[in-house]
Write a protein that holds these residues in place. Sequence first.
Motif, mmCIF file in Angstrom:
data_model
loop_
_atom_site.group_PDB
_atom_site.id
_atom_site.type_symbol
_atom_site.label_atom_id
_atom_site.label_comp_id
_atom_site.label_asym_id
_atom_site.label_seq_id
_atom_site.Cartn_x
_atom_site.Cartn_y
_atom_site.Cartn_z
ATOM 1 N N ALA A 195 32.629 50.844 34.058
ATOM 2 C CA ALA A 195 33.292 51.539 35.167
ATOM 3 C C ALA A 195 34.436 50.671 35.693
ATOM 4 O O ALA A 195 34.379 49.452 35.603
ATOM 5 C CB ALA A 195 32.296 51.819 36.287
ATOM 6 N N PRO A 196 35.465 51.311 36.256
ATOM 7 C CA PRO A 196 36.532 50.514 36.860
ATOM 8 C C PRO A 196 36.027 49.827 38.131
ATOM 9 O O PRO A 196 35.024 50.256 38.708
ATOM 10 C CB PRO A 196 37.607 51.556 37.188
ATOM 11 N N VAL A 197 36.718 48.786 38.542
ATOM 12 C CA VAL A 197 36.367 48.115 39.796
ATOM 13 C C VAL A 197 36.570 49.104 40.940
ATOM 14 O O VAL A 197 37.578 49.807 40.998
ATOM 15 C CB VAL A 197 37.229 46.856 40.015
ATOM 16 N N ARG A 198 35.602 49.148 41.807
ATOM 17 C CA ARG A 198 35.686 49.999 42.987
ATOM 18 C C ARG A 198 35.988 49.099 44.181
ATOM 19 O O ARG A 198 35.330 48.073 44.359
ATOM 20 C CB ARG A 198 34.337 50.700 43.175
ATOM 21 N N THR A 199 36.965 49.468 44.985
ATOM 22 C CA THR A 199 37.335 48.682 46.166
ATOM 23 C C THR A 199 37.131 49.535 47.410
ATOM 24 O O THR A 199 37.642 50.648 47.495
ATOM 25 C CB THR A 199 38.805 48.216 46.081
ATOM 26 N N LEU A 200 36.379 48.978 48.347
ATOM 27 C CA LEU A 200 36.097 49.653 49.615
ATOM 28 C C LEU A 200 36.671 48.807 50.742
ATOM 29 O O LEU A 200 36.489 47.582 50.751
ATOM 30 C CB LEU A 200 34.586 49.820 49.801
ATOM 31 N N TYR A 247 40.474 43.968 57.686
ATOM 32 C CA TYR A 247 39.611 44.759 56.816
ATOM 33 C C TYR A 247 38.512 43.912 56.198
ATOM 34 O O TYR A 247 38.753 42.795 55.758
ATOM 35 C CB TYR A 247 40.422 45.369 55.661
ATOM 36 N N LEU A 248 37.328 44.491 56.141
ATOM 37 C CA LEU A 248 36.262 43.934 55.319
ATOM 38 C C LEU A 248 36.390 44.642 53.979
ATOM 39 O O LEU A 248 36.260 45.874 53.905
ATOM 40 C CB LEU A 248 34.887 44.192 55.936
ATOM 41 N N VAL A 249 36.676 43.883 52.929
ATOM 42 C CA VAL A 249 36.917 44.455 51.614
ATOM 43 C C VAL A 249 35.756 44.098 50.697
ATOM 44 O O VAL A 249 35.338 42.950 50.626
ATOM 45 C CB VAL A 249 38.239 43.914 51.010
ATOM 46 N N THR A 250 35.249 45.098 50.006
ATOM 47 C CA THR A 250 34.199 44.887 49.008
ATOM 48 C C THR A 250 34.700 45.417 47.678
ATOM 49 O O THR A 250 35.101 46.569 47.569
ATOM 50 C CB THR A 250 32.898 45.611 49.403
ATOM 51 N N ARG A 251 34.683 44.528 46.673
ATOM 52 C CA ARG A 251 35.054 44.921 45.303
ATOM 53 C C ARG A 251 33.783 44.888 44.464
ATOM 54 O O ARG A 251 33.049 43.898 44.483
ATOM 55 C CB ARG A 251 36.089 43.961 44.723
ATOM 56 N N VAL A 252 33.553 45.961 43.708
ATOM 57 C CA VAL A 252 32.329 46.083 42.913
ATOM 58 C C VAL A 252 32.706 46.418 41.477
ATOM 59 O O VAL A 252 33.429 47.375 41.229
ATOM 60 C CB VAL A 252 31.412 47.195 43.477
ATOM 61 N N TRP A 253 32.183 45.620 40.525
ATOM 62 C CA TRP A 253 32.333 45.912 39.097
ATOM 63 C C TRP A 253 30.960 46.190 38.518
ATOM 64 O O TRP A 253 29.992 45.467 38.798
ATOM 65 C CB TRP A 253 32.951 44.732 38.355
ATOM 66 N N ARG A 254 30.893 47.235 37.709
ATOM 67 C CA ARG A 254 29.692 47.549 36.935
ATOM 68 C C ARG A 254 30.132 47.846 35.511
ATOM 69 O O ARG A 254 31.228 48.381 35.307
ATOM 70 C CB ARG A 254 28.960 48.757 37.528
ATOM 71 N N PRO A 255 29.306 47.536 34.526
ATOM 72 C CA PRO A 255 29.688 47.782 33.134
ATOM 73 C C PRO A 255 30.129 49.220 32.899
ATOM 74 O O PRO A 255 29.490 50.158 33.367
ATOM 75 C CB PRO A 255 28.405 47.476 32.355
#
Length: 163
Positions: free
Chosen positions: A155-160, A145-153
Amino acid sequence: MTPSRRAPENWAVFAEAEPEFAKTVEDRFGAFTHHVLATLRKDGSPRTCGIEVRFLAGELWLGMMPDSLKALDLRRDPRFCLQANPGEGTGMGGGDVRIAGRALEVADGAAKAAYVAEVEPPQPFHLFRTELTEVVRTYVEDDTYLVTRVWRPGAPVRTLRRT
């Protein structure tokens, strides 16, 4: 204001909200001295430059030589993107890490003096503290898997995950 478009936060807010993610990001930046900073030129086109960064006292700091083009860019338009040095080869140990936000020049003599006492940078210099709008880590998991974790102020961390 939607949760993904909230006001920028400093490093301490991110680290408190997502301590494991923040440690991973700090470790990636700590693995090498030089990283890549993207700023915006007068005409709006991107500029990339090498930079050293510091995580101190709950802030992500950017120090620069006097009147460097990147410092002048940030004075004019504080938006930036910072990418951790990927290291040698194609292994990307720890993944690809990027931080986006706004860099604000430090005018406070006490804050700059505290930074100087800790880092001992060449004088004179520009010092910017950062406000984060996004922290992203991309890595390969289980060779599948290519995993991308994104945090923005705000908001919860989004994991794709993609195969």
